[in-house]
Structures are given as structure tokens and as C-alpha cells.
Design a protein around this motif. Structure first.
Motif, PDB file in Angstrom:
ATOM      1  N   SER A 165      -8.253   6.279  -8.775  1.00  0.00           N
ATOM      2  CA  SER A 165      -8.115   6.934  -7.475  1.00  0.00           C
ATOM      3  C   SER A 165      -6.821   6.626  -6.743  1.00  0.00           C
ATOM      4  CB  SER A 165      -9.312   6.532  -6.582  1.00  0.00           C
ATOM      5  OG  SER A 165     -10.535   6.821  -7.224  1.00  0.00           O
ATOM      6  N   GLY A 166      -5.977   5.800  -7.311  1.00  0.00           N
ATOM      7  CA  GLY A 166      -4.729   5.449  -6.662  1.00  0.00           C
ATOM      8  C   GLY A 166      -4.896   4.346  -5.633  1.00  0.00           C
ATOM      9  N   VAL A 167      -3.766   3.864  -5.130  1.00  0.00           N
ATOM     10  CA  VAL A 167      -3.790   2.790  -4.138  1.00  0.00           C
ATOM     11  C   VAL A 167      -4.511   3.239  -2.873  1.00  0.00           C
ATOM     12  CG1 VAL A 167      -2.345   1.365  -2.635  1.00  0.00           C
ATOM     13  CG2 VAL A 167      -1.718   1.674  -5.041  1.00  0.00           C
ATOM     14  N   GLU A 168      -4.235   4.455  -2.430  1.00  0.00           N
ATOM     15  CA  GLU A 168      -4.862   4.954  -1.205  1.00  0.00           C
ATOM     16  C   GLU A 168      -6.376   5.089  -1.356  1.00  0.00           C
ATOM     17  OE1 GLU A 168      -3.393   5.254   1.672  1.00  0.00           O
ATOM     18  OE2 GLU A 168      -1.545   4.543   0.720  1.00  0.00           O
ATOM     19  N   GLY A 169      -6.832   5.316  -2.569  1.00  0.00           N
ATOM     20  CA  GLY A 169      -8.268   5.481  -2.796  1.00  0.00           C
ATOM     21  C   GLY A 169      -9.029   4.185  -2.942  1.00  0.00           C
ATOM     22  N   CYS A 170      -8.307   3.064  -2.948  1.00  0.00           N
ATOM     23  CA  CYS A 170      -8.961   1.761  -3.119  1.00  0.00           C
ATOM     24  C   CYS A 170      -9.330   1.179  -1.754  1.00  0.00           C
ATOM     25  CB  CYS A 170      -8.052   0.797  -3.875  1.00  0.00           C
ATOM     26  SG  CYS A 170      -8.860  -0.752  -4.331  1.00  0.00           S
ATOM     27  N   SER A 171     -10.398   1.686  -1.178  1.00  0.00           N
ATOM     28  CA  SER A 171     -10.900   1.184   0.101  1.00  0.00           C
ATOM     29  C   SER A 171     -11.987   0.142  -0.148  1.00  0.00           C
ATOM     30  CB  SER A 171     -11.480   2.333   0.921  1.00  0.00           C
ATOM     31  OG  SER A 171     -12.607   2.887   0.260  1.00  0.00           O
ATOM     32  N   PHE A 172     -12.298  -0.637   0.862  1.00  0.00           N
ATOM     33  CA  PHE A 172     -13.385  -1.600   0.739  1.00  0.00           C
ATOM     34  C   PHE A 172     -14.695  -0.892   0.428  1.00  0.00           C
ATOM     35  CE2 PHE A 172     -11.562  -5.327   3.459  1.00  0.00           C
ATOM     36  CZ  PHE A 172     -10.650  -5.581   2.447  1.00  0.00           C
ATOM     37  N   GLY A 173     -14.915   0.268   1.062  1.00  0.00           N
ATOM     38  CA  GLY A 173     -16.145   1.016   0.837  1.00  0.00           C
ATOM     39  C   GLY A 173     -16.265   1.492  -0.600  1.00  0.00           C
ATOM     40  N   GLU A 174     -15.186   2.066  -1.140  1.00  0.00           N
ATOM     41  CA  GLU A 174     -15.199   2.551  -2.518  1.00  0.00           C
ATOM     42  C   GLU A 174     -15.364   1.397  -3.496  1.00  0.00           C
ATOM     43  OE1 GLU A 174     -15.017   5.081  -5.818  1.00  0.00           O
ATOM     44  OE2 GLU A 174     -15.387   5.462  -3.696  1.00  0.00           O
ATOM     45  N   LEU A 175     -14.679   0.302  -3.233  1.00  0.00           N
ATOM     46  CA  LEU A 175     -14.775  -0.863  -4.102  1.00  0.00           C
ATOM     47  C   LEU A 175     -16.190  -1.435  -4.081  1.00  0.00           C
ATOM     48  CD1 LEU A 175     -13.491  -2.894  -5.978  1.00  0.00           C
ATOM     49  CD2 LEU A 175     -12.587  -4.114  -3.981  1.00  0.00           C
ATOM     50  N   SER A 176     -16.808  -1.444  -2.916  1.00  0.00           N
ATOM     51  CA  SER A 176     -18.184  -1.920  -2.797  1.00  0.00           C
ATOM     52  C   SER A 176     -19.133  -1.050  -3.609  1.00  0.00           C
ATOM     53  CB  SER A 176     -18.614  -1.927  -1.326  1.00  0.00           C
ATOM     54  OG  SER A 176     -19.976  -2.273  -1.207  1.00  0.00           O
ATOM     55  N   GLY A 224      -2.939   4.088 -16.233  1.00  0.00           N
ATOM     56  CA  GLY A 224      -3.332   4.721 -14.978  1.00  0.00           C
ATOM     57  C   GLY A 224      -3.061   3.793 -13.806  1.00  0.00           C
ATOM     58  N   PHE A 225      -3.372   2.508 -13.991  1.00  0.00           N
ATOM     59  CA  PHE A 225      -3.116   1.518 -12.947  1.00  0.00           C
ATOM     60  C   PHE A 225      -1.631   1.391 -12.655  1.00  0.00           C
ATOM     61  CE2 PHE A 225      -1.973  -2.796 -11.673  1.00  0.00           C
ATOM     62  CZ  PHE A 225      -2.785  -2.987 -10.574  1.00  0.00           C
ATOM     63  N   TRP A 226      -0.815   1.183 -13.704  1.00  0.00           N
ATOM     64  CA  TRP A 226       0.605   0.920 -13.470  1.00  0.00           C
ATOM     65  C   TRP A 226       1.332   2.130 -12.914  1.00  0.00           C
ATOM     66  CZ3 TRP A 226       1.882  -3.623 -12.534  1.00  0.00           C
ATOM     67  CH2 TRP A 226       1.316  -4.708 -13.211  1.00  0.00           C
ATOM     68  N   LEU A 227       0.964   3.314 -13.331  1.00  0.00           N
ATOM     69  CA  LEU A 227       1.630   4.499 -12.790  1.00  0.00           C
ATOM     70  C   LEU A 227       1.292   4.700 -11.319  1.00  0.00           C
ATOM     71  CD1 LEU A 227       1.433   7.050 -15.743  1.00  0.00           C
ATOM     72  CD2 LEU A 227       3.305   5.536 -15.074  1.00  0.00           C
ATOM     73  N   GLU A 228       0.072   4.385 -10.935  1.00  0.00           N
ATOM     74  CA  GLU A 228      -0.295   4.457  -9.514  1.00  0.00           C
ATOM     75  C   GLU A 228       0.461   3.409  -8.709  1.00  0.00           C
ATOM     76  OE1 GLU A 228      -1.932   6.676  -8.013  1.00  0.00           O
ATOM     77  OE2 GLU A 228      -2.856   7.754  -9.680  1.00  0.00           O
ATOM     78  N   ILE A 229       0.633   2.237  -9.292  1.00  0.00           N
ATOM     79  CA  ILE A 229       1.374   1.172  -8.613  1.00  0.00           C
ATOM     80  C   ILE A 229       2.855   1.534  -8.513  1.00  0.00           C
ATOM     81  CG2 ILE A 229       2.138  -1.229  -8.789  1.00  0.00           C
ATOM     82  CD1 ILE A 229      -0.753  -0.843  -7.823  1.00  0.00           C
ATOM     83  N   TYR A 230       3.423   2.113  -9.570  1.00  0.00           N
ATOM     84  CA  TYR A 230       4.810   2.553  -9.518  1.00  0.00           C
ATOM     85  C   TYR A 230       5.008   3.558  -8.382  1.00  0.00           C
ATOM     86  CZ  TYR A 230       5.693   0.660 -14.241  1.00  0.00           C
ATOM     87  OH  TYR A 230       5.849  -0.161 -15.333  1.00  0.00           O
ATOM     88  N   ALA A 231       4.075   4.502  -8.276  1.00  0.00           N
ATOM     89  CA  ALA A 231       4.180   5.527  -7.226  1.00  0.00           C
ATOM     90  C   ALA A 231       4.102   4.900  -5.842  1.00  0.00           C
ATOM     91  CB  ALA A 231       3.077   6.568  -7.402  1.00  0.00           C
TER      92      ALA A 231
END
Length: 226
Positions: free
Chosen positions: A36-47, A116-123
Motif C-alpha cells: 500500500s505504500g508509505v502513505e498507506g501504512c497507518s496504525f489502523g491498517e497495521l493493526s 515492492g517495499f524498496w520501490l515504495e521507499i524509493y518513491a
């Protein structure tokens, strides 16, 4: 058992359990970022994904920026440890180069999740200085391993490179990133398997080695050893 020893053992177990729980949260966070990208990593989604409560996640990381930074550092530490294991496993410099190229596709984490992780982090690094500095650290470490292996191969007279070692190392990391984007998004009908073949052929040509021989070298030895 004395009361003092019991207290120390309880504290030790508790500390270990807390460290394991923190690592588990970071593992789930890296998976969320990958999808989901960095923006999609919310506390709610992670929970929702991990089963840990929002309160528990906040207890460990306080706020989202700290969670993201910790997740990046967690994945960097894991990548560096794996890269060093791969590097040390080779019997000579060419095997190390071959293994490092192969590992960029076939690491411990599945290709889609890892890249997928690294490309989202690069962006995200483009607009976040802290993430950008972390990305610079991991890419520098990755490039350094290629520099070491290329220098060893040159000293052992195992290659005839057309460019200097530093330039070749930069080219290798750049080509790996570019091919990963193509494979992850199936551009030009690219696949992880095709990415490995392309990397081996590209590296062999740049090193002045027969591409067919280099592409088969380590793989054939691994098969013969089984």
C-alpha cells in the motif's frame, strides 16, 4: 530460586518478548508498505493486518513517522546481514559477483514483497529527507559489496572490464533497480527469472567474460553439489 533471581528472569523474559513483538510489528509494517505504500501504512491498517491493537503499536512507536523510520532501518539491517552472508559464501570473486546478482532477485523475502517495499521507499525518499538518507545508506552498502568483489576479481586476473571498478559497481546497482521495476510491473513481459538471465549476461559482457559460461557457472556448481 531466590526472589532476586526470579525478578531478573522475569525482566529478561519480558524484555525478550517485547523485542520479539516489536520485530513482529515491523515485519507486518514492511508488508503493508510493500502493498500500500508509505502513505498507506497507518496504525489502523497495521493493526488490521497484524492483530496488534493500535494502542500496542503506539506504545512501541509513538507516532507514524517513527514507525516508518524503524521499518526502513529494520529492512536495511536485514538486507545488509543477508548480503554479507551471500558475499562470504562465494569461493572466489566471480562467484561472489554471480551470487550478489542472483540474490537481488532470489533473496530470503519473495521478489514481489521485497522489491515492492524498496520501490515504495524509493518513491517516498524524494520528499522525505530521513528516508532519503536511509536509502542512500543501503544503496551505498550494496554498491560497496560489488566494489569489493570487482576489486578482488581484478586482482585475481579473472576479468577484463571495460570500465573502472567504481563505475561498474554503480552500473550494476542501477541496472538491478531498473530491471526490478520492469519485472515487478511486467514491463516488456519481464519476469524475475528473465531478470536473473539479463543481469548475468549484462555483467559478463561488462566484465569481459563469456556470458554463457558466467550464467551457468555458479548454478551448475550448486546443482552438482546437491
Amino acid at each position: 530460586m531466590s526472589e532476586a533471581k526470579a525478578v531478573r528472569r522475569t525482566r529478561s523474559v519480558t524484555t525478550e518478548a517485547m523485542a520479539e513483538r516489536r520485530e513482529s510489528i515491523l515485519q507486518y509494517a514492511s508488508q503493508v508498505i510493500s502493498r500500500s505504500g508509505v502513505e498507506g501504512c497507518s496504525f489502523g491498517e497495521l493493526s488490521e493486518v497484524s492483530g496488534f491493537s493500535v494502542g500496542m503499536i503506539q506504545h512501541y512507536f509513538r507516532h507514524r513517522d517513527r514507525l516508518i523510520s524503524a521499518t526502513v532501518e529494520y529492512r536495511i539491517a536485514g538486507a545488509l546481514a543477508e548480503w554479507e552472508r551471500i558475499y562470504d559464501r562465494g569461493n572466489n570473486a566471480l562467484e561472489r559477483i554471480h551470487d550478489l546478482l542472483t540474490f537481488s532477485v532470489e533473496g530470503e523475502i519473495p521478489f514481489a514483497e521485497a522489491w515492492g517495499f524498496w520501490l515504495e521507499i524509493y518513491a517516498a525518499a524524494h520528499k522525505n529527507l530521513q528516508i532519503r538518507e536511509s536509502v542512500a545508506t543501503v544503496l551505498s552498502s550494496w554498491r560497496t559489496l560489488f566494489v569489493r568483489a570487482l576489486q578482488e576479481a581484478s586482482e585475481e586476473n579473472l576479468l577484463n572490464p571495460a570500465a573502472d571498478v567504481g563505475e561498474l559497481a554503480t552500473l550494476f546497482t542501477a541496472v538491478i533497480d531498473g530491471l526490478a521495476i520492469q519485472s515487478l510491473n511486467n514491463i516488456y513481459k519481464s519476469t524475475p527469472e528473465k531478470m536473473i538471465e539479463t543481469l548475468h549476461r549484462f555483467a559478463a559482457r561488462e566484465l569481459g567474460i563469456d556470458p554463457e559460461e558466467f550464467a551457468r557457472y555458479k548454478r551448475s556448481k550448486l546443482v552438482a553439489a546437491r
